[in-house]
Scaffold this motif. Sequence first.
Motif, PDB file in Angstrom:
ATOM      1  N   ALA A 163       0.844  -1.212   0.000  1.00  0.00           N
ATOM      2  CA  ALA A 163       0.000   0.000   0.000  1.00  0.00           C
ATOM      3  C   ALA A 163       0.875   1.258   0.000  1.00  0.00           C
ATOM      4  O   ALA A 163       0.618   2.215  -0.728  1.00  0.00           O
TER       5      ALA A 163
ATOM      6  N   SER B  13      -0.551   2.381  -3.658  1.00  0.00           N
ATOM      7  CA  SER B  13      -1.426   3.552  -3.677  1.00  0.00           C
ATOM      8  C   SER B  13      -0.821   4.593  -4.616  1.00  0.00           C
ATOM      9  O   SER B  13       0.368   4.530  -4.932  1.00  0.00           O
TER      10      SER B  13
ATOM     11  N   ARG C  19       0.645   4.466   6.930  1.00  0.00           N
ATOM     12  CA  ARG C  19       0.086   5.531   6.081  1.00  0.00           C
ATOM     13  C   ARG C  19      -0.850   6.458   6.848  1.00  0.00           C
ATOM     14  O   ARG C  19      -1.314   7.458   6.303  1.00  0.00           O
TER      15      ARG C  19
END
Length: 350
Positions: free
Chosen positions: A235, A297, A346
């Motif tokens: 991610a 991402s 994140r």
Amino acid sequence: MQDSPPFRLPNAIETEEALDELLTRPRAALVQFIASVRGPLLILGAGGKMGPSLTLLARRAAEAAQHPLEIIAVSRFSDPNARRWLEARGVQTLSCDLFDAEAVRKLPDAAEILYLVGQKFGTTQSPAGTWAANLLVPARIAERYPAARIVALSTGNVYPLAPVAHGGSVESDPLTPLGEYANATVGRERIFEFFSQRNGTRIVLLRLFYATDLRYGVLRDIAELIWARKPIDLANGHFNCIWQGDANDMVIRSLALATTPVAAFNLTSAEVFSVRTVATRLSQLLGKAVNFTGTESETALTANTAQLRAQLGDPATPLDTMLHWTADWVKRGGRNLGKPTHFEVRDGRY
Ligand SMILES: NC(=O)c1ccc[n+]([C@@H]2O[C@H](COP(=O)([O-])OP(=O)(O)OC[C@H]3O[C@@H](n4cnc5c(N)ncnc54)[C@H](OP(=O)(O)O)[C@@H]3O)[C@@H](O)[C@H]2O)c1
């Protein structure tokens, strides 16, 4: 000044002694620069991951330049091994809790300061401690040393996650990150800036993204996951990192960039790296399959370092060399400080 032998990178780093020798061996540009450093040079927060090797690098550079520079490593030395390690190598140390205003007043005078103090991990459990370490201590130091040149370590965490396609955050981007740690580091910068404006103190802020030294760092973390056959979360799919020896070299040479008004620079690799690509290469070098979870991402914490490279040149150690060293170190069971970077975070929670 003595002629230094050419700086050659080894194929492998087999022991901690070899690692420390490499991290503290000065390059010619640093030897030349340090001759201009007046001193005394105080290194504050010298007991952490970077401080010991950075301090000894400065010391060895001054010796190579035959420059009698007074260097004092200051920290609480919560890890007594850091103090022992420095003293065994002839470095003067001073134990001081920089929260203590009276103790800060009694610190020796200094013309130059490398400021490494910070607190990141444990913020979720104790946010107040993080804010105090990152804002109170800079205020005490800036008040105590208005006439010094100060290099203050900051972090890439001052930026919000940004589109990877833009090629990394630049220094003029808004400092609007997520989470208490990151916001406290914006506070650290602003406190230095405030005192620089008030007192005319010459300060440079270095926004460092992931130093890596085999015993810790994002490359070590990725290699360790592969070695333990654990999945790698994609991610947070992009990052920058820099060999700790190169980061330390550039931190010291940044004394030349301390100005008023304060300047800020990103300090890390020229390139943004992909977690998937780096992990795939490490898996080849380790001879183990890699398992991924998730997908990349569009945003990540990445840097554009053009401004600092224009001043100091590129970091000297290539990624593939670091990957070889890291894979070899992990295969040998080389020491791990047990301080993971949490590169996958994140949401700003550390
Ligand atoms: N390493 C990286 O990859 C990285 C990445 C981004 C930014 N940075 C920044 O670069 C700086 C240096 O990095 P680092 O990895 O060496 O950090 P670190 O391991 O956290 O070291 C900082 C040291 O500051 C000392 N300190 C904290 N509060 C203090 C106090 N009240 N009085 C005296 N000393 C105090 C602590 O040592 P004692 O317990 O001995 O006091 C601590 O170990 C940090 O400020 C960090 O924000 C580092």
